[in-house]
Design an enzyme around this catalytic site. Structure first.
Site, PDB file in Angstrom:
ATOM      1  N   ASP A  28       1.005  -1.337   0.066  1.00  0.00           N
ATOM      2  CA  ASP A  28       0.121   0.051   0.001  1.00  0.00           C
ATOM      3  C   ASP A  28       0.720   1.160  -0.005  1.00  0.00           C
ATOM      4  O   ASP A  28       2.073   1.151   0.577  1.00  0.00           O
ATOM      5  CB  ASP A  28      -0.895  -0.061   0.970  1.00  0.00           C
ATOM      6  CG  ASP A  28      -2.086   0.799   1.258  1.00  0.00           C
ATOM      7  OD1 ASP A  28      -2.120   1.439   0.106  1.00  0.00           O
ATOM      8  OD2 ASP A  28      -2.894   1.040   2.004  1.00  0.00           O
ATOM      9  N   HIS A  45       2.401   3.943  -8.751  1.00  0.00           N
ATOM     10  CA  HIS A  45       2.293   2.300  -9.441  1.00  0.00           C
ATOM     11  C   HIS A  45       3.356   1.667 -10.243  1.00  0.00           C
ATOM     12  O   HIS A  45       3.846   0.571  -9.941  1.00  0.00           O
ATOM     13  CB  HIS A  45       0.878   2.103 -10.009  1.00  0.00           C
ATOM     14  CG  HIS A  45      -0.351   2.380  -9.317  1.00  0.00           C
ATOM     15  ND1 HIS A  45      -0.487   1.746  -8.156  1.00  0.00           N
ATOM     16  CD2 HIS A  45      -1.404   3.461  -9.319  1.00  0.00           C
ATOM     17  CE1 HIS A  45      -1.673   2.311  -7.694  1.00  0.00           C
ATOM     18  NE2 HIS A  45      -2.214   3.167  -8.377  1.00  0.00           N
ATOM     19  N   LEU A 139       7.842 -19.946  -4.258  1.00  0.00           N
ATOM     20  CA  LEU A 139       6.309 -19.730  -4.780  1.00  0.00           C
ATOM     21  C   LEU A 139       6.161 -18.210  -4.565  1.00  0.00           C
ATOM     22  O   LEU A 139       6.437 -17.739  -3.395  1.00  0.00           O
ATOM     23  CB  LEU A 139       5.338 -20.670  -3.976  1.00  0.00           C
ATOM     24  CG  LEU A 139       3.939 -20.349  -3.899  1.00  0.00           C
ATOM     25  CD1 LEU A 139       3.411 -20.645  -5.423  1.00  0.00           C
ATOM     26  CD2 LEU A 139       3.082 -21.083  -2.955  1.00  0.00           C
TER      27      LEU A 139
HETATM   28  C1  IPE Z   1      -5.470  -2.849  -0.307  1.00  0.00           C
HETATM   29  O1  IPE Z   1      -5.064  -1.414  -0.609  1.00  0.00           O
HETATM   30  C2  IPE Z   1      -5.349  -3.420  -1.719  1.00  0.00           C
HETATM   31  C3  IPE Z   1      -4.047  -3.435  -2.388  1.00  0.00           C
HETATM   32  C4  IPE Z   1      -2.869  -3.148  -1.626  1.00  0.00           C
HETATM   33  C5  IPE Z   1      -4.008  -4.017  -3.609  1.00  0.00           C
HETATM   34  P1  IPE Z   1      -6.423  -0.320  -0.635  1.00  0.00           P
HETATM   35  O2  IPE Z   1      -5.459   0.908  -0.655  1.00  0.00           O
HETATM   36  O3  IPE Z   1      -7.240  -0.788  -1.784  1.00  0.00           O
HETATM   37  O4  IPE Z   1      -6.983  -0.537   0.892  1.00  0.00           O
HETATM   38  P2  IPE Z   1      -8.000   0.656   1.618  1.00  0.00           P
HETATM   39  O5  IPE Z   1      -9.191   1.192   0.401  1.00  0.00           O
HETATM   40  O6  IPE Z   1      -6.918   1.738   2.077  1.00  0.00           O
HETATM   41  O7  IPE Z   1      -8.335  -0.102   2.587  1.00  0.00           O
HETATM   42  C1  IPE Z   2      -1.502   0.265  -3.420  1.00  0.00           C
HETATM   43  O1  IPE Z   2      -1.083   1.736  -3.427  1.00  0.00           O
HETATM   44  C2  IPE Z   2      -1.856  -0.293  -4.809  1.00  0.00           C
HETATM   45  C3  IPE Z   2      -3.048  -0.750  -4.987  1.00  0.00           C
HETATM   46  C4  IPE Z   2      -4.337  -0.551  -4.058  1.00  0.00           C
HETATM   47  C5  IPE Z   2      -3.484  -1.040  -6.529  1.00  0.00           C
HETATM   48  P1  IPE Z   2      -2.559   2.756  -3.286  1.00  0.00           P
HETATM   49  O2  IPE Z   2      -2.722   2.967  -4.567  1.00  0.00           O
HETATM   50  O3  IPE Z   2      -3.574   2.276  -2.484  1.00  0.00           O
HETATM   51  O4  IPE Z   2      -1.792   3.736  -2.452  1.00  0.00           O
HETATM   52  P2  IPE Z   2      -2.579   4.866  -1.583  1.00  0.00           P
HETATM   53  O5  IPE Z   2      -3.110   4.031  -0.564  1.00  0.00           O
HETATM   54  O6  IPE Z   2      -3.605   5.653  -2.267  1.00  0.00           O
HETATM   55  O7  IPE Z   2      -1.477   5.883  -1.158  1.00  0.00           O
HETATM   56 MG    MG Z   3      -4.138   2.435  -0.640  1.00  0.00          MG
END
Ligand code: IPE
Ligand code: IPE
Ligand code: MG
Length: 242
Positions: A28, A45, A139
């Site tokens: 995240d 990303h 894995l």
């Molecule tokens: C969780 O992160 C999903 C991934 C890391 C792929 P999100 O950024 O989507 O989670 P929330 O919305 O903060 O709970």
């Molecule tokens: C995690 O980073 C990646 C995905 C959920 C795909 P975020 O895109 O959620 O990053 P923040 O939480 O907005 O900083």
């Molecule tokens: Mg996030």
């Protein structure tokens, strides 16, 4: 010996002493990494995808045999289409590179989640990569269009379709996306959030958790060392008196 190899030796020692064999990452903070630099979220990303490769390599180097990452949740479709498309393109090129680098990396890839909602081309490439790498030892599970609740629903549907009218814990563990591997010993979430966000709901029953403020694109060997060190100091009681 370089500082890096001394550090890796140190982490490797803790991994083997603590029996850490399966680590999972909720990757995240890509968006915040980018906006903090005045960049579009997509740049976060991209940087996160590059770091993901580095962290997987690092885990292999320190002797962790199974890595699971949360790449895209069933809820992430709610994001703007341009961002979703950018993530899908990054996944597509990740899968293409992984196929090309198979001889060198020898990693078994398994995608956790419902592939049917992905673009047919990406879905096919994911299945091809799973087949190509099926006999590799290390894995890497990639949770893609993954949701813990959706996973349980499809598991129950599968059991019902097989004629079951009641289920054991073993039945459910055998019908979820991770039927091929054990539960994660340690779940790490980056970017200062303290929640599972629908990740590995069944599998995390006795996982240890580690949270860090580090944003995923910045996740480094120092961060991994801190997580492993913390794990090595835990006492896992599984409800018993130890
Ligand atoms: C969780 O992160 C999903 C991934 C890391 C792929 P999100 O950024 O989507 O989670 P929330 O919305 O903060 O709970
Ligand atoms: C995690 O980073 C990646 C995905 C959920 C795909 P975020 O895109 O959620 O990053 P923040 O939480 O907005 O900083
Ligand atoms: Mg996030």
């Amino acid at each position: 010996m370089t500082d890096k190899s001394i550090q890796y030796d140190r982490i490797r020692h803790m991994v083997s002493e603590s029996g850490l064999s399966h680590i999972a990452f909720i990757m995240d903070g890509n968006g915040r990494w980018a906006t903090g630099r005045g960049l579009p979220r997509e740049a976060g990303h991209k940087s996160g995808a590059e770091n993901f490769k580095k962290v997987v390599r690092m885990c292999g180097d320190v002797g962790i045999d199974t890595v699971t990452v949360y790449a895209f949740s069933t809820e992430n479709w709610k994001r703007p289409l341009a961002e979703v498309n950018a993530i899908m393109r990054l996944l597509d090129s990740f899968v293409r590179d992984a196929e090309r680098e198979n001889e060198e990396n020898k990693i078994r890839f398994v995608f956790l989640g419902d592939k049917s909602a992905l673009a047919p081309e990406l879905s096919r490439k994911c299945t091809d990569l799973e087949n190509l790498t099926a006999n590799n030892r290390r894995l890497l599970n990639i949770a893609l269009n993954y949701g813990g609740r959706a996973e349980l629903v499809q598991a129950f549907d599968k059991l019902i379709a097989a004629g079951k009218t009641s289920a054991t814990e073993e039945d459910i563990s055998g019908a979820i996306y991770t039927a091929h591997c054990g539960d994660p010993d340690l779940i790490v979430r980056t970017a200062g959030e303290y929640r599972l966000s629908n990740f590995l709901l069944w599998q995390s029953a006795y996982s240890e958790f580690f949270f860090t403020d580090t944003l995923w694109p910045d996740y480094s060997a120092d961060d991994l060392e801190a997580a492993v060190k913390s794990f090595a100091g835990r006492r896992r009681r599984y409800g018993a008196v130890l």
